[in-house]
Write a protein that holds these residues in place. Sequence first.
Motif, short mmCIF file in Angstrom:
data_model
loop_
_atom_site.label_atom_id
_atom_site.label_comp_id
_atom_site.label_asym_id
_atom_site.label_seq_id
_atom_site.Cartn_x
_atom_site.Cartn_y
_atom_site.Cartn_z
N ASP A 40 1.06 -1.15 -0.11
CA ASP A 40 -0.10 0.00 0.17
C ASP A 40 0.84 1.13 0.14
OD1 ASP A 40 -2.57 -1.31 0.55
OD2 ASP A 40 -1.43 -2.15 2.03
N GLU A 41 2.11 1.26 -0.59
CA GLU A 41 3.11 2.44 -0.63
C GLU A 41 2.06 3.48 -1.32
OE1 GLU A 41 7.37 3.66 -2.50
OE2 GLU A 41 6.50 1.40 -2.56
N GLY A 42 2.49 4.63 -0.35
CA GLY A 42 1.78 5.96 -0.85
C GLY A 42 0.74 6.31 0.06
N LEU A 43 -0.08 5.58 0.64
CA LEU A 43 -1.04 5.60 1.57
C LEU A 43 -0.59 6.67 2.73
CD1 LEU A 43 -4.11 4.96 2.00
CD2 LEU A 43 -3.53 3.14 3.64
N ARG A 44 -1.55 7.49 3.15
CA ARG A 44 -1.21 8.29 4.16
C ARG A 44 -2.51 8.74 4.94
NH1 ARG A 44 2.89 12.66 4.68
NH2 ARG A 44 1.68 14.73 6.02
N PHE A 45 -2.27 9.00 6.34
CA PHE A 45 -3.20 9.17 7.22
C PHE A 45 -2.77 10.12 8.19
CE2 PHE A 45 -6.37 8.40 10.63
CZ PHE A 45 -7.39 8.06 9.81
N THR A 46 -3.89 11.05 8.65
CA THR A 46 -3.28 12.18 9.66
C THR A 46 -3.97 11.82 11.10
OG1 THR A 46 -3.02 13.75 7.96
CG2 THR A 46 -3.34 14.38 10.32
N VAL A 47 -3.26 11.54 12.01
CA VAL A 47 -3.62 11.56 13.44
C VAL A 47 -3.72 12.99 13.81
CG1 VAL A 47 -3.61 10.23 15.63
CG2 VAL A 47 -2.70 9.07 13.54
N ALA A 48 -4.88 13.47 14.20
CA ALA A 48 -5.04 14.93 14.63
C ALA A 48 -5.83 14.84 15.94
CB ALA A 48 -6.05 15.87 13.44
N PRO A 49 -5.69 16.19 16.54
CA PRO A 49 -6.76 16.17 17.70
C PRO A 49 -8.24 15.99 17.74
CG PRO A 49 -5.01 17.88 17.84
CD PRO A 49 -4.86 17.21 16.43
N GLY A 50 -8.93 15.52 18.52
CA GLY A 50 -10.43 15.66 18.50
C GLY A 50 -10.99 14.41 17.91
N LEU A 51 -10.29 13.31 17.04
CA LEU A 51 -10.60 11.99 16.89
C LEU A 51 -11.43 11.27 17.80
CD1 LEU A 51 -7.80 10.92 14.44
CD2 LEU A 51 -9.95 11.89 13.75
N PRO A 52 -12.64 10.68 17.81
CA PRO A 52 -13.36 10.23 18.67
C PRO A 52 -12.82 8.95 19.47
CG PRO A 52 -14.43 9.81 16.58
CD PRO A 52 -13.25 10.86 16.32
N ALA A 53 -11.69 8.20 18.55
CA ALA A 53 -11.35 6.97 18.97
C ALA A 53 -9.81 6.67 18.59
CB ALA A 53 -12.25 5.87 18.40
N ARG A 54 -9.23 5.71 18.87
CA ARG A 54 -8.03 5.33 18.46
C ARG A 54 -8.01 4.84 17.01
NH1 ARG A 54 -6.39 -0.08 21.71
NH2 ARG A 54 -8.62 -0.73 20.95
#
Length: 371
Positions: A38-52
């Motif tokens: 899955d090279e190229g996939l990107r995800f942001t972990v930002a404040p305010g997310l309701p869960a892990r």
Amino acid sequence: MPPWNDDDAASTELVPGPLRPAAAAAESFALSVMAGPDEGLRFTVAPGLPARVLAGTSPACDIALTDRLVSRRHAAFELAGARLRVTDLGSTNGTFVQGIRVGDAYLQGSELVRIGETVLRVEALGVTQAAELSRAVRFGKLVGASEEMRRLYPLCERLAASSVPVVIEGETGTGKEVLAEAIHEQGSRAAGPFVVFDCTAVPPTLVESALFGHERGAFTGANETRRGVFEEAHGGTLLLDEIGDLDLGLQAKLLRAIQRSEVQRVGSNKWIRVDIRVLAATRRDLEREIQAGRFRDDLFFRLAVARIELPPLRKRRGDVTVLAHHFWRQLADRGAPFPQGFAERLEDYDWPGNVRELYNAVARRVALGEA
């Protein structure tokens, strides 16, 4: 005095006190797939997310990977102050940070995390303004003023406004049934019945008839025709509590009933249409149950159109005191003062039995004067 359970519903005033800021600036992180299928996939972990943020091969994961060496629910990422916490979720092949296998680790940015053949680069994005937290301190009968709970309330509201199936996850005693009932009562089916079926409370030989009903004479002891919980919940909501404990042989019949909105009573050849919303609750990791062959993946996907994870009480900062006052007002004589120093003693404990255990502690203090 009755034990606390997920039907606990008394309306009480919460202990006064300032809420934490409704919006706060916090570090954000990006997870980029540098190597693997899955090279190229990107995800942001930002404040305010309701869960892990969950990573794994299950489509229900936030970071859904196709790596054959990655477990269905492999690892979780969550913000922890200025750092990013990664937790291995009992994966088959482990989680590695900078080449070292970890169960739990805190990251600051620039690290490489490997799960299976997939390599994730952690990038610190700097301070980001969090989305404004809900000012609510409860959702229906679910009480909590901590940031962890207030992040959940907007998602709870959206789930209540929809009609999709939901899987509610959480440790024993966290209030899964309370949340399910609140979703029902805040939704369009509030005027209909709310029916709970506990998959652990019925002998295996009777589960099918309890779910779908039976005709008179269908089996020994069936002296009269009875409706099952699917029929009883018609026009309302059915909660399948501890769905992870349901016998594998019955899961196919349950799947068919949910897919086709119809049931067949034991001993009958007639199909009966039902109009219900299905919610499911579990203390188990259903992804792991699927991997172990104890739970059907097609049933999971039918149920987990949406999912919500209730945090354990030990992670709900400040809620022990809030809930202790809430339960005291329910249980003690009207006007009885809350004991001095009681809240401090309660806060100094991890509560492995979660909210249910806390309720019992308050009930014991009311009845016996013991903490």
